[in-house]
Design a protein around this motif. Structure first.
Motif, PDB file in Angstrom:
ATOM      1  N   GLU A   1       0.824  -1.207   0.000  1.00  0.00           N
ATOM      2  CA  GLU A   1       0.000   0.000   0.000  1.00  0.00           C
ATOM      3  C   GLU A   1       0.861   1.262   0.000  1.00  0.00           C
ATOM      4  OE1 GLU A   1      -3.035   2.290   3.102  1.00  0.00           O
ATOM      5  OE2 GLU A   1      -2.679   0.125   3.303  1.00  0.00           O
ATOM      6  N   THR A   2       1.941   1.269   0.791  1.00  0.00           N
ATOM      7  CA  THR A   2       2.787   2.466   0.901  1.00  0.00           C
ATOM      8  C   THR A   2       3.929   2.496  -0.104  1.00  0.00           C
ATOM      9  OG1 THR A   2       4.145   1.359   2.584  1.00  0.00           O
ATOM     10  CG2 THR A   2       2.283   2.685   3.363  1.00  0.00           C
ATOM     11  N   GLY A   3       4.154   1.387  -0.834  1.00  0.00           N
ATOM     12  CA  GLY A   3       5.287   1.329  -1.763  1.00  0.00           C
ATOM     13  C   GLY A   3       6.616   1.277  -1.038  1.00  0.00           C
ATOM     14  N   ALA A   4       6.609   0.703   0.147  1.00  0.00           N
ATOM     15  CA  ALA A   4       7.826   0.679   0.964  1.00  0.00           C
ATOM     16  C   ALA A   4       8.858  -0.294   0.399  1.00  0.00           C
ATOM     17  CB  ALA A   4       7.487   0.296   2.402  1.00  0.00           C
ATOM     18  N   ARG A   5      10.120  -0.004   0.723  1.00  0.00           N
ATOM     19  CA  ARG A   5      11.229  -0.893   0.354  1.00  0.00           C
ATOM     20  C   ARG A   5      11.963  -1.287   1.640  1.00  0.00           C
ATOM     21  NH1 ARG A   5      14.142   2.297  -2.332  1.00  0.00           N
ATOM     22  NH2 ARG A   5      16.133   2.400  -1.196  1.00  0.00           N
ATOM     23  N   VAL A   6      11.993  -2.571   1.894  1.00  0.00           N
ATOM     24  CA  VAL A   6      12.627  -3.083   3.119  1.00  0.00           C
ATOM     25  C   VAL A   6      13.896  -3.830   2.727  1.00  0.00           C
ATOM     26  CG1 VAL A   6      12.340  -4.487   5.183  1.00  0.00           C
ATOM     27  CG2 VAL A   6      10.361  -3.292   4.215  1.00  0.00           C
TER      28      VAL A   6
ATOM     29  N   LEU B   1       9.440  -2.340  12.831  1.00  0.00           N
ATOM     30  CA  LEU B   1       9.076  -2.247  11.416  1.00  0.00           C
ATOM     31  C   LEU B   1       7.698  -1.596  11.269  1.00  0.00           C
ATOM     32  CD1 LEU B   1      10.322  -5.725  10.115  1.00  0.00           C
ATOM     33  CD2 LEU B   1      11.393  -3.494   9.803  1.00  0.00           C
ATOM     34  N   GLY B   2       6.785  -1.920  12.179  1.00  0.00           N
ATOM     35  CA  GLY B   2       5.458  -1.308  12.117  1.00  0.00           C
ATOM     36  C   GLY B   2       5.523   0.196  12.306  1.00  0.00           C
ATOM     37  N   ASN B   3       6.351   0.670  13.250  1.00  0.00           N
ATOM     38  CA  ASN B   3       6.497   2.112  13.451  1.00  0.00           C
ATOM     39  C   ASN B   3       7.108   2.781  12.230  1.00  0.00           C
ATOM     40  OD1 ASN B   3       5.402   2.022  15.989  1.00  0.00           O
ATOM     41  ND2 ASN B   3       7.381   2.026  17.073  1.00  0.00           N
ATOM     42  N   ALA B   4       8.089   2.110  11.594  1.00  0.00           N
ATOM     43  CA  ALA B   4       8.701   2.684  10.391  1.00  0.00           C
ATOM     44  C   ALA B   4       7.679   2.843   9.272  1.00  0.00           C
ATOM     45  CB  ALA B   4       9.865   1.804   9.942  1.00  0.00           C
ATOM     46  N   LEU B   5       6.740   1.894   9.168  1.00  0.00           N
ATOM     47  CA  LEU B   5       5.692   1.996   8.147  1.00  0.00           C
ATOM     48  C   LEU B   5       4.617   2.997   8.557  1.00  0.00           C
ATOM     49  CD1 LEU B   5       5.283  -1.810   7.322  1.00  0.00           C
ATOM     50  CD2 LEU B   5       6.324  -0.067   5.848  1.00  0.00           C
ATOM     51  N   LYS B   6       4.340   3.101   9.860  1.00  0.00           N
ATOM     52  CA  LYS B   6       3.280   3.992  10.333  1.00  0.00           C
ATOM     53  C   LYS B   6       3.695   5.456  10.239  1.00  0.00           C
ATOM     54  CE  LYS B   6       1.456   2.897  14.277  1.00  0.00           C
ATOM     55  NZ  LYS B   6       1.268   2.793  15.755  1.00  0.00           N
ATOM     56  N   PHE B   7       4.885   5.768  10.769  1.00  0.00           N
ATOM     57  CA  PHE B   7       5.328   7.164  10.838  1.00  0.00           C
ATOM     58  C   PHE B   7       6.176   7.511   9.620  1.00  0.00           C
ATOM     59  CE2 PHE B   7       4.804   5.686  15.238  1.00  0.00           C
ATOM     60  CZ  PHE B   7       3.866   6.601  15.700  1.00  0.00           C
ATOM     61  N   LYS B   8       5.594   7.344   8.451  1.00  0.00           N
ATOM     62  CA  LYS B   8       6.324   7.617   7.203  1.00  0.00           C
ATOM     63  C   LYS B   8       6.192   9.093   6.838  1.00  0.00           C
ATOM     64  CE  LYS B   8       2.541   6.575   4.012  1.00  0.00           C
ATOM     65  NZ  LYS B   8       2.636   7.854   3.295  1.00  0.00           N
ATOM     66  N   GLY B   9       7.090   9.543   5.984  1.00  0.00           N
ATOM     67  CA  GLY B   9       7.025  10.913   5.514  1.00  0.00           C
ATOM     68  C   GLY B   9       6.276  11.008   4.197  1.00  0.00           C
TER      69      GLY B   9
ATOM     70  N   PRO C   1       8.308   4.810   2.112  1.00  0.00           N
ATOM     71  CA  PRO C   1       9.214   4.375   3.184  1.00  0.00           C
ATOM     72  C   PRO C   1      10.371   3.511   2.650  1.00  0.00           C
ATOM     73  CG  PRO C   1       6.937   4.019   3.817  1.00  0.00           C
ATOM     74  CD  PRO C   1       6.920   4.359   2.345  1.00  0.00           C
ATOM     75  N   VAL C   2      11.567   3.764   3.185  1.00  0.00           N
ATOM     76  CA  VAL C   2      12.753   2.942   2.917  1.00  0.00           C
ATOM     77  C   VAL C   2      13.299   2.518   4.276  1.00  0.00           C
ATOM     78  CG1 VAL C   2      15.051   2.822   1.918  1.00  0.00           C
ATOM     79  CG2 VAL C   2      13.268   4.187   0.802  1.00  0.00           C
ATOM     80  N   ILE C   3      13.281   1.216   4.515  1.00  0.00           N
ATOM     81  CA  ILE C   3      13.654   0.686   5.832  1.00  0.00           C
ATOM     82  C   ILE C   3      14.889  -0.202   5.675  1.00  0.00           C
ATOM     83  CG2 ILE C   3      12.864  -0.596   7.845  1.00  0.00           C
ATOM     84  CD1 ILE C   3       9.985  -0.048   6.865  1.00  0.00           C
ATOM     85  N   HIS C   4      15.903   0.056   6.486  1.00  0.00           N
ATOM     86  CA  HIS C   4      17.145  -0.738   6.469  1.00  0.00           C
ATOM     87  C   HIS C   4      17.265  -1.459   7.810  1.00  0.00           C
ATOM     88  CE1 HIS C   4      18.646   1.303   2.835  1.00  0.00           C
ATOM     89  NE2 HIS C   4      18.117   2.409   3.375  1.00  0.00           N
ATOM     90  N   LEU C   5      17.439  -2.763   7.737  1.00  0.00           N
ATOM     91  CA  LEU C   5      17.694  -3.569   8.933  1.00  0.00           C
ATOM     92  C   LEU C   5      19.103  -4.143   8.810  1.00  0.00           C
ATOM     93  CD1 LEU C   5      16.949  -4.947  11.555  1.00  0.00           C
ATOM     94  CD2 LEU C   5      15.730  -6.704  10.249  1.00  0.00           C
ATOM     95  N   ASP C   6      20.034  -3.631   9.640  1.00  0.00           N
ATOM     96  CA  ASP C   6      21.445  -4.037   9.571  1.00  0.00           C
ATOM     97  C   ASP C   6      21.867  -4.638  10.905  1.00  0.00           C
ATOM     98  OD1 ASP C   6      21.832  -3.029   6.932  1.00  0.00           O
ATOM     99  OD2 ASP C   6      21.940  -0.993   7.789  1.00  0.00           O
ATOM    100  N   VAL C   7      23.030  -5.305  10.893  1.00  0.00           N
ATOM    101  CA  VAL C   7      23.595  -5.894  12.101  1.00  0.00           C
ATOM    102  C   VAL C   7      25.111  -5.918  11.978  1.00  0.00           C
ATOM    103  CG1 VAL C   7      23.493  -8.260  11.217  1.00  0.00           C
ATOM    104  CG2 VAL C   7      23.480  -7.862  13.690  1.00  0.00           C
ATOM    105  N   GLU C   8      25.791  -5.776  13.126  1.00  0.00           N
ATOM    106  CA  GLU C   8      27.252  -5.882  13.158  1.00  0.00           C
ATOM    107  C   GLU C   8      27.674  -6.441  14.510  1.00  0.00           C
ATOM    108  OE1 GLU C   8      28.198  -1.267  14.574  1.00  0.00           O
ATOM    109  OE2 GLU C   8      28.961  -2.026  12.668  1.00  0.00           O
ATOM    110  N   ARG C   9      28.868  -7.056  14.506  1.00  0.00           N
ATOM    111  CA  ARG C   9      29.405  -7.648  15.744  1.00  0.00           C
ATOM    112  C   ARG C   9      30.071  -6.557  16.582  1.00  0.00           C
ATOM    113  NH1 ARG C   9      31.627 -12.823  17.043  1.00  0.00           N
ATOM    114  NH2 ARG C   9      32.099 -12.801  19.286  1.00  0.00           N
ATOM    115  N   ASP C  10      29.743  -6.497  17.865  1.00  0.00           N
ATOM    116  CA  ASP C  10      30.335  -5.532  18.779  1.00  0.00           C
ATOM    117  C   ASP C  10      30.785  -6.267  20.041  1.00  0.00           C
ATOM    118  OD1 ASP C  10      31.179  -3.312  20.117  1.00  0.00           O
ATOM    119  OD2 ASP C  10      29.195  -2.493  20.515  1.00  0.00           O
ATOM    120  N   GLY C  11      31.989  -6.876  19.959  1.00  0.00           N
ATOM    121  CA  GLY C  11      32.495  -7.651  21.083  1.00  0.00           C
ATOM    122  C   GLY C  11      31.670  -8.914  21.277  1.00  0.00           C
TER     123      GLY C  11
END
Length: 510
Positions: free
Chosen positions: A369-374, A397-405, A409-419
């Motif tokens: 519906e929003t044309g979002a890219r995840v 993810l729901g908040n990112a879709l809800k509070f769009k400009g 919406p363009v949503i990035h989910l990343d991860v990295e090792r920190d110790g």
């Protein structure tokens, strides 16, 4: 050796320094005396005895010159042969004075030599010279020659004895010089050994008197710092160490008292929290049935009498139905919030790639519906409860879709090792959150927007924080985010790394 307690360390150091200074002064004084004796022995040997030997030889040579001159004059009668005699007399006086000035009379031999030389000249040389000048060179009576030879032989004997005595003085002075040098050498060696022994002994003494008490105090402090606050600190040694131990022990007593107070407060807080969670659970659970009845009858009123009453009545009924539905949602959210950490299940290793894929599929209609890219990075596996972690990603993810400009919406989910932790980030290009609300948004029922603008109960982020902390991590709002023309929002949270999974990956890489 044990230092009496309460003796100041400064006094101990002053005593040690005083001993060292005294030892150094004695060593320096002994060395100066030995070197002075060595200098005197060297001066006597070099500046007195050796020159006196040369002067003794000069004296012997002067006497021989006199005898030679007289003999030549006796044979020839020429005055030129008397010159060695005359020069010899002057040289004799000079050499005799030189010997006497350097080493003294040397057993009275210099005086006897001068006396015999004067007797030889008076009884033989002068009469012989006078007679030859009067009668010319004639045969000297044998008895006169024998008397002169006898007199001069006695001079020769004394001169030889003088040289022998001076040689003995030389040997004695060399022995004295060697002895003085040996004394200096052994004194230096002895002082070195003594100083090493004294310094070593004083160092050991300082270690026993100062360092050992400090090490004992440090060991007791480390024991207390490790958590054994019941351990009484017993300090010994100098006054400063004892006072430090008393101060640390006083601080330990205060910590014990504060810990006791904190334990009581913690117990009371845990009891209060438990009661509050129980109350929230019971209240939300018990409110379900009457609220369900209210909502059901309001809906029946709406269906049966909708359009039959005036417009204001229909509006009131609609308000009641909407309020009952919102109350049901709110109670369900409160019930879920109260269950986190209270009703636990066995934690298992969860593949977050599969879990997030299911979450994204649940929002497929909203995304279309929003044309979002995840965009989702390759996620690790973690240990936890799948339903709870799924709720975290659903809320973010729901908040990112809800509070769009204005843009899609363009949503990035990343991860990295920190110790020892995985750090996850959910970044969008939505309307963003002002930095001053970074803490408020994680408080239950705190909303930044009116309910008619954005739906929700304001419990989602509070639920996320409780779930993440229950799994051993933390969550926060990243406030320095700028995504193009829109400020955007970036949430970050951590979850512990599963050690056995990391070990398996490292073995496969090897």
């Amino acid at each position: 050796m044990k230092l009496p307690d309460r003796l100041p360390a400064g006094r101990v150091l002053i005593g040690v320094v005083t001993i060292l200074l005294a030892m150094t002064a004695v060593a320096i004084a002994s060395t100066v005396l030995a070197l002075d004796s060595l200098g005197d022995a060297r001066a006597r040997s070099v500046d007195q005895v050796e020159p006196s030997g040369r002067r003794a030889k000069d004296l012997n040579r002067a006497l021989l010159d006199q005898e030679t001159g007289v003999r030549g004059f006796v044979l020839t009668g020429e005055n030129d042969f008397l010159q060695p005699y005359l020069d010899g007399r002057e040289a004799e006086t000079e050499a005799a004075d030189g010997v006497r000035n350097l080493v003294g009379d040397v057993n009275g031999r210099v005086s006897r030599i001068e006396q015999l030389a004067g007797q030889w000249r008076e009884q033989y040389a002068e009469p012989t010279i006078t007679g030859i000048r009067q009668s010319g060179p004639v045969s000297t009576p044998v008895q006169d020659i024998d008397r002169g030879k006898l007199l001069f032989d006695r001079i020769r004997g004394e001169a030889a004895a003088l040289q022998s005595d001076i040689g003995e003085l030389g040997r004695k002075s060399r022995d004295d010089l060697s002895h003085a040098a040996n004394v200096v050498l052994w004194l230096v060696i002895g002082m070195g050994v003594l100083l090493v022994a004294v310094i070593g002994g004083l160092s050991l003494l300082l270690y026993r008197l100062l360092i050992t008490p400090l090490e004992g105090l440090a060991e007791q402090v480390r024991q207390v710092a490790s958590g054994d606050f019941r351990h009484e600190i017993d300090a010994h040694g100098p006054r400063e160490t004892v006072m430090l131990g008393e101060d640390v022990d006083l601080m330990r007593h205060r910590i014990v008292q504060e810990l006791a107070t904190l334990d009581e407060a913690k117990t009371e807080l845990q009891r209060s929290n438990s009661e509050l969670e129980q109350f929230a659970y019971v209240a939300s659970h018990d409110l379900q049935e009457p609220l369900r009845k209210v909502a059901s009858f309001c809906q029946l009123l709406q269906r049966r009498y909708g359009g039959q009453l005036d417009e204001r009545a229909d509006q009131y009924i609609e308000f009641a139905v909407d309020g009952a539905k919102r109350m049901q949602v709110l109670i369900n959210d409160l019930l879920a919030f109260s269950r986190v950490g209270r009703i636990t299940r066995e934690q298992t290793v969860i593949d977050l790639n599969e879990l997030v894929r299911q979450v994204v599929e649940s929002y497929s209609e909203r995304i279309e519906e929003t044309g979002a890219r995840v965009e989702i990075a390759d996620l690790p596996s973690v240990r936890g409860e799948a339903s709870l972690l799924s709720a975290v990603f659903q809320n973010l993810l729901g908040n990112a879709l809800k509070f769009k400009g204005d843009e899609a919406p363009v949503i990035h989910l990343d991860v990295e090792r920190d110790g020892e932790m995985w750090k996850f980030s959910v970044h969008d290009n939505g309307i963003g959150i002002e930095p001053e609300y970074a803490d408020r948004i994680f408080v239950i029922f705190q909303r930044l927007h009116p309910k008619d603008a954005y739906p929700g109960t304001g419990i989602g982020l509070a639920m996320c924080r409780k779930i993440v902390e229950y799994h051993g991590g933390t969550i926060w709002l990243k406030t320095d985010v700028d995504s193009g023309s829109s400020t955007g929002t970036r949430f970050e949270f951590t979850l512990p790394v599963v050690p056995e999974l990391v070990a398996d990956v490292e073995e496969v890489d090897v």
